[in-house]
Design a protein around this motif. Structure first.
Motif, PDB file in Angstrom:
ATOM      1  N   LYS A  75      -3.712   3.325  17.651  1.00  0.00           N
ATOM      2  CA  LYS A  75      -4.842   2.996  16.762  1.00  0.00           C
ATOM      3  C   LYS A  75      -6.046   3.881  17.067  1.00  0.00           C
ATOM      4  O   LYS A  75      -6.676   4.424  16.154  1.00  0.00           O
ATOM      5  CB  LYS A  75      -5.194   1.517  16.926  1.00  0.00           C
ATOM      6  CG  LYS A  75      -6.292   1.036  16.036  1.00  0.00           C
ATOM      7  CD  LYS A  75      -5.727   0.471  14.790  1.00  0.00           C
ATOM      8  CE  LYS A  75      -6.818  -0.247  14.015  1.00  0.00           C
ATOM      9  NZ  LYS A  75      -6.322  -0.860  12.837  1.00  0.00           N
ATOM     10  N   TYR A  78      -5.884   7.563  15.781  1.00  0.00           N
ATOM     11  CA  TYR A  78      -6.007   7.818  14.352  1.00  0.00           C
ATOM     12  C   TYR A  78      -7.182   7.083  13.708  1.00  0.00           C
ATOM     13  O   TYR A  78      -7.195   6.875  12.507  1.00  0.00           O
ATOM     14  CB  TYR A  78      -4.690   7.469  13.649  1.00  0.00           C
ATOM     15  CG  TYR A  78      -3.604   8.411  14.112  1.00  0.00           C
ATOM     16  CD1 TYR A  78      -3.577   9.731  13.687  1.00  0.00           C
ATOM     17  CD2 TYR A  78      -2.641   7.995  15.025  1.00  0.00           C
ATOM     18  CE1 TYR A  78      -2.612  10.609  14.133  1.00  0.00           C
ATOM     19  CE2 TYR A  78      -1.670   8.875  15.479  1.00  0.00           C
ATOM     20  CZ  TYR A  78      -1.662  10.172  15.032  1.00  0.00           C
ATOM     21  OH  TYR A  78      -0.703  11.046  15.488  1.00  0.00           O
ATOM     22  N   THR A  79      -8.174   6.731  14.518  1.00  0.00           N
ATOM     23  CA  THR A  79      -9.381   6.098  14.005  1.00  0.00           C
ATOM     24  C   THR A  79     -10.555   7.045  14.204  1.00  0.00           C
ATOM     25  O   THR A  79     -10.752   7.586  15.289  1.00  0.00           O
ATOM     26  CB  THR A  79      -9.658   4.761  14.724  1.00  0.00           C
ATOM     27  OG1 THR A  79      -8.551   3.888  14.505  1.00  0.00           O
ATOM     28  CG2 THR A  79     -10.927   4.111  14.218  1.00  0.00           C
ATOM     29  N   PRO A  92     -15.997   2.084  14.670  1.00  0.00           N
ATOM     30  CA  PRO A  92     -14.895   2.639  13.879  1.00  0.00           C
ATOM     31  C   PRO A  92     -15.321   2.757  12.413  1.00  0.00           C
ATOM     32  O   PRO A  92     -15.900   1.837  11.848  1.00  0.00           O
ATOM     33  CB  PRO A  92     -13.770   1.618  14.042  1.00  0.00           C
ATOM     34  CG  PRO A  92     -14.415   0.375  14.541  1.00  0.00           C
ATOM     35  CD  PRO A  92     -15.700   0.760  15.182  1.00  0.00           C
ATOM     36  N   THR A  95      -9.614   4.273   9.689  1.00  0.00           N
ATOM     37  CA  THR A  95      -8.344   4.519  10.372  1.00  0.00           C
ATOM     38  C   THR A  95      -7.379   5.132   9.380  1.00  0.00           C
ATOM     39  O   THR A  95      -7.234   4.646   8.265  1.00  0.00           O
ATOM     40  CB  THR A  95      -7.751   3.209  10.922  1.00  0.00           C
ATOM     41  OG1 THR A  95      -8.669   2.666  11.867  1.00  0.00           O
ATOM     42  CG2 THR A  95      -6.414   3.443  11.606  1.00  0.00           C
ATOM     43  N   THR A  97      -4.262   4.998   8.264  1.00  0.00           N
ATOM     44  CA  THR A  97      -3.191   4.015   8.442  1.00  0.00           C
ATOM     45  C   THR A  97      -1.807   4.644   8.321  1.00  0.00           C
ATOM     46  O   THR A  97      -0.873   4.205   8.993  1.00  0.00           O
ATOM     47  CB  THR A  97      -3.318   2.859   7.439  1.00  0.00           C
ATOM     48  OG1 THR A  97      -3.379   3.377   6.122  1.00  0.00           O
ATOM     49  CG2 THR A  97      -4.549   2.034   7.724  1.00  0.00           C
ATOM     50  N   TYR A 100      -1.196   6.296  11.627  1.00  0.00           N
ATOM     51  CA  TYR A 100      -1.065   5.231  12.620  1.00  0.00           C
ATOM     52  C   TYR A 100       0.320   4.595  12.556  1.00  0.00           C
ATOM     53  O   TYR A 100       0.977   4.407  13.581  1.00  0.00           O
ATOM     54  CB  TYR A 100      -2.159   4.179  12.384  1.00  0.00           C
ATOM     55  CG  TYR A 100      -2.009   2.912  13.175  1.00  0.00           C
ATOM     56  CD1 TYR A 100      -2.017   2.917  14.570  1.00  0.00           C
ATOM     57  CD2 TYR A 100      -1.867   1.686  12.543  1.00  0.00           C
ATOM     58  CE1 TYR A 100      -1.885   1.748  15.292  1.00  0.00           C
ATOM     59  CE2 TYR A 100      -1.745   0.505  13.255  1.00  0.00           C
ATOM     60  CZ  TYR A 100      -1.752   0.546  14.638  1.00  0.00           C
ATOM     61  OH  TYR A 100      -1.614  -0.618  15.353  1.00  0.00           O
TER      62      TYR A 100
END
Length: 168
Positions: A75, A78-79, A92, A95, A97, A100
């Motif tokens: 997480k 990729y945030t 944050p 993200t 997704t 992720y």
């Protein structure tokens, strides 16, 4: 102060009989804790995933449970974070997704299958990707990824129901 159920439980455990019961089950408790901590090495937790389309099996791979730390690392990776200048804290913002989800599947794939499938350099060149997680994004359909992620969550303990907890 009234005598409550917690006080009754505490008194029972402090009694000689309660202490003896704790000593008797201490080995069982320790064994249970150690077994729970070793979930990643448990062969029963490794599941086979079969990717089939049109009634034809294209390939198979095995997945293992992920720890909470592994979920969090994927997480974090990729945030995108932004810094609040007034507070000096990172928050944050967004993200990725898709990346992720691909990373979770990549991490959960057992090492031998990861090398054979997702780290296949020939496939990288032919499909124009740079990483194994990118290859997952090119090869698996969205619904296939959902099914794999559901299985990963299940074996990692994220889909445990109250009934499962009561049985255990």
């Amino acid at each position: 102060m009234p005598f409550t159920e917690n006080d009754e439980t505490r008194a029972a455990l402090e009694s000689e009989e309660g202490k003896q019961a704790l000593r008797t089950y201490e080995d069982d408790i320790l064994g249970g804790l150690l077994a729970a901590a070793e979930f990643r090495q448990d062969e029963d937790e490794i599941k086979e995933v079969e990717i089939a389309r049109g009634g034809r099996v294209l390939f198979r791979f095995h997945i293992r449970p992920l720890s909470e730390d592994e979920y969090n690392k994927c997480k974090e990776r990729y945030t995108k974070y932004v810094r609040n200048k007034q507070l000096g804290i990172r928050f944050p913002e967004k993200t990725d997704t898709i990346a992720y989800r691909n990373a979770l599947i990549y991490e959960a794939t057992v090492a031998e299958d990861r090398e054979r499938l997702w780290n296949n350099r020939d496939a990288w060149r032919k499909l124009d990707v740079l990483t194994g997680a990118d290859l997952i994004g090119k090869v698996l359909k969205a619904g296939e990824k959902d099914a794999v992620l559901d299985l990963i969550d299940k074996i990692s303990g994220y889909s445990t129901t109250e009934e499962d907890l009561a049985k255990n």
